[in-house]
Design a protein around this motif. Structure first.
Motif: not given
Length: 157
Positions: A116-121, A125, A129-130, A144, A146
């Motif tokens: 799911n390529n979640p946003e990195i916070k 992850p 989220d995944s 992708d 990172k």
């Protein structure tokens, strides 16, 4: 010799499933396409999780894992996966030492990715989220890579 042993240990970790996946009518095939791999150095490990325990960095708790030589674009396939909820974790172990190298404050030095390529916070992850549901015979996921840091040997520009 030491690097060879470490690489073997990482390969063994990702190559040995904790649980054997069964061939049944309610099983599918998951194809994972990994893009934006920074270099062809080292290996790419892919772990398939069916629970949040251990996700994303404790591949020993994954139900199955694979390890392949790094390339600009990598492909891994999991066959005969029972229908259900899963998450994928990917590590580009560029130096082949069998672990995710981290720097100051635990920031990863090597590439990673999850389904799911979640946003990195702050922090890695989460499983939620995944997560994705496998409910068909075939599924393709694009992950992708990172990278939060430049390679150690890269010259400043």
């Amino acid at each position: 010799m030491k690097k060879t042993v470490q690489t073997f240990l990482l390969l063994s970790l990702f190559a040995s499933p904790a649980i054997t996946l069964a061939d049944s009518p309610s099983c599918g095939r998951i194809e994972i396409l990994i893009d934006n791999v920074r270099s062809e150095e080292g290996i790419v490990g892919v772990a398939l999780f069916n629970a949040k325990k251990g996700f994303p960095d404790k591949s020993a708790l994954a139900i199955e894992g694979r390890s392949i030589p790094a390339g600009k674009r990598c492909k891994v396939i999991f066959e005969n996966v029972p229908y259900g909820t899963y998450a994928i974790s990917v590590l580009h172990d560029e130096n082949g030492n069998g672990k995710m190298d981290k720097g100051f404050l635990g920031i990863p030095k090597e590439g990673f990715g999850t389904s799911n390529n979640p946003e990195i916070k702050m922090g890695p992850p989460s499983f939620s989220d995944s997560r994705f549901d496998l409910k068909s015979k075939e599924m393709t996921l694009n992950i992708d890579m990172k990278y939060l840091r430049k390679p150690e040997n890269q010259e400043p520009q």
